[in-house]
Design an enzyme around this catalytic site. Structure first.
Site, PDB file in Angstrom:
ATOM      1  N   SER A 182       0.954  -1.286  -0.127  1.00 31.36           N
ATOM      2  CA  SER A 182      -0.022  -0.088   0.232  1.00 31.36           C
ATOM      3  C   SER A 182       0.987   1.094  -0.037  1.00 31.36           C
ATOM      4  O   SER A 182       0.376   2.534  -0.407  1.00 31.36           O
ATOM      5  CB  SER A 182      -1.017   0.222   1.179  1.00 31.36           C
ATOM      6  OG  SER A 182      -0.352  -0.289   2.414  1.00 31.36           O
ATOM      7  N   HIS A 210      -5.354  -3.789  -2.222  1.00 35.16           N
ATOM      8  CA  HIS A 210      -4.649  -2.883  -3.354  1.00 35.16           C
ATOM      9  C   HIS A 210      -4.778  -3.700  -4.813  1.00 35.16           C
ATOM     10  O   HIS A 210      -4.238  -2.998  -5.444  1.00 35.16           O
ATOM     11  CB  HIS A 210      -3.722  -2.284  -2.926  1.00 35.16           C
ATOM     12  CG  HIS A 210      -3.900  -1.405  -1.661  1.00 35.16           C
ATOM     13  ND1 HIS A 210      -4.347   0.044  -1.835  1.00 35.16           N
ATOM     14  CD2 HIS A 210      -3.854  -1.496  -0.466  1.00 35.16           C
ATOM     15  CE1 HIS A 210      -4.542   0.492  -0.751  1.00 35.16           C
ATOM     16  NE2 HIS A 210      -4.002  -0.329   0.304  1.00 35.16           N
ATOM     17  N   LYS A 241     -12.228  -0.047  -1.595  1.00 39.74           N
ATOM     18  CA  LYS A 241     -11.416   0.428  -2.547  1.00 39.74           C
ATOM     19  C   LYS A 241     -12.134   0.298  -4.014  1.00 39.74           C
ATOM     20  O   LYS A 241     -12.932   0.938  -4.306  1.00 39.74           O
ATOM     21  CB  LYS A 241     -10.080  -0.259  -2.587  1.00 39.74           C
ATOM     22  CG  LYS A 241      -9.312   0.273  -1.315  1.00 39.74           C
ATOM     23  CD  LYS A 241      -8.185  -0.507  -1.009  1.00 39.74           C
ATOM     24  CE  LYS A 241      -7.218  -0.006   0.308  1.00 39.74           C
ATOM     25  NZ  LYS A 241      -8.102  -0.048   1.715  1.00 39.74           N
TER      26      LYS A 241
END
Length: 392
Positions: A182, A210, A241
């Site tokens: 990240s 991610h 996300k």
């Protein structure tokens, strides 16, 4: 000693506030989009994890609104008892199918997903082996478990092998790694991690918070990116996300997922994901499935901005993800640079210890598939001008 004494002794935040450099808890007054209104002014958003830009997608918003109208605002109980909606079951089936896994269990957040899965699976006589730059939720999951934690140097496969060699043959072992890290935006060496895990009889869990929606076929994540979906035992991800909602999941073999459901304290004793959040995540998953070009567009934007920064002689780490770290090293200088960039209409994240190593402070930029090149050009011009005036 008063247990609150440490609170009074903590002065760093007040010191940054006194200097006008405290960069956190900025008030957002608009939707989370490529451009936002933050503290009364327009800012180009380069600090969000909204990778596919789906938080403003009208189909997904409508799905959340409809679910709230039909099911109410919350579940008022845990999944184990009265909190399981048909919406949860639908999402779990569709995500399992998308990832090519037998089953999925969902948690109220991505953080809780790591906490709940690791703590359930790693027992007193087991070992968990972690990359040093893994997310904090992985470390907290290890603390909550009764197993022994071994850490290896970031991305160092020789060090990983040394750690695996130290695990007793009779002990269970789980290797846990971020798929996309990240802070640095680099991708784990998953082929070598899987090879070593197989050689030493360990299982592999990938935190794809991610990586999902970013890498792999149609955004299926890091394991798909390397063609290793069958060799990765557990894939963890988050709704917050690419799925434009709130919650998290763990995907794997049906027996393993059922064990987590029945034994994980952070799962059993937490309220279920609210109707609007699970419905929005399902709608986002369906939208991603129908639009596999979105991760490709995101990758193109990442390449475009990386090239634009390099053209301005800004040093960045070569990578292929939408996370672009710009190293500023010193904490005060980092805050000064971030403040000036912010005042000129661009939001980037200032990253200080403990989120990074001392002396490795950085500005973390993250892109969306919906950024235009014009917005990225405007942002790069501001960032480059400020960095150059600070000698970077």
């Amino acid at each position: 000693m008063d247990v609150f004494e440490k609170c009074r002794a903590y002065t760093q935040a007040d010191e940054f506030r006194a200097q006008g450099l405290f960069p956190y808890f900025r008030e957002l007054q608009s939707r989370q989009d490529t451009e936002v209104i933050m503290e009364g002014q327009r800012r180009i958003m380069l600090g969000s994890n909204n990778y596919l830009g789906l938080t403003v997608n009208e189909e997904i918003i409508a799905a959340g609104v409809e679910a709230m109208q039909r099911y109410g605002t919350g579940c008022s109980g845990s999944r184990l008892l009265n909190g399981t909606l048909v919406l949860h079951q639908v999402f779990e089936r569709e995500m399992a199918d998308f990832l090519g896994k037998e089953d999925v269990v969902t948690f109220p957040s991505g953080f809780q997903s790591n906490l709940g899965a690791i703590a359930a699976l790693v027992g007193r006589d087991d070992y968990v082996v972690c990359d040093r730059e893994n997310h904090a939720s992985i470390y907290d999951g290890c603390k909550l478990s009764y197993g022994k934690l071994l850490r290896y140097r970031h991305g160092d496969m020789a060090d990983l092998e040394r750690r695996l060699q130290s695990v007793p043959a009779e002990a269970g072992c789980l290797v846990v790694t971020d798929g996309v890290f990240s802070m640095g935006g680099d991708i784990a060496n998953l082929p070598e991690i899987c090879r070593l895990a197989k050689q030493y009889g360990a299982r592999v869990m990938v935190d794809d918070a991610h990586g999902f929606g970013v890498l792999g076929e149609g955004g299926r994540g890091t394991a798909s990116h390397f063609g290793l979906s069958e060799q990765v035992d557990l894939c963890m991800g988050t709704f917050s996300k690419s799925l434009a909602s709130l919650g998290g999941y763990v995907a794997g073999d049906a027996k393993v997922i059922d064990f987590i459901r029945c034994t994980s304290r952070p799962y059993i004793f937490a309220a279920a994901i609210p109707p609007a959040s699970i419905a929005a995540a399902t709608a986002a998953l369906r939208y991603l499935r129908a639009h596999p070009e979105l991760p490709e567009r995101l990758a193109q934007n990442a390449q475009y901005m990386r090239s634009a920064l390099k053209a301005q002689n800004i040093a960045i780490i070569d990578a292929e993800t939408p996370i672009i770290p710009i190293y500023t090293y010193d904490p005060i200088k980092t805050l000064q640079i971030q403040k000036e960039i912010y005042e000129r209409g661009v939001y980037v994240n200032a990253t200080l210890p403990p989120a990074c190593a001392p002396g490795e402070c950085l500005l973390r930029c993250s892109l969306m598939a919906t950024h235009t090149h014009a917005l990225l050009d405007e942002a790069v011009a501001v960032i480059a001008d400020v960095l150059h005036r600070f000698g970077l």
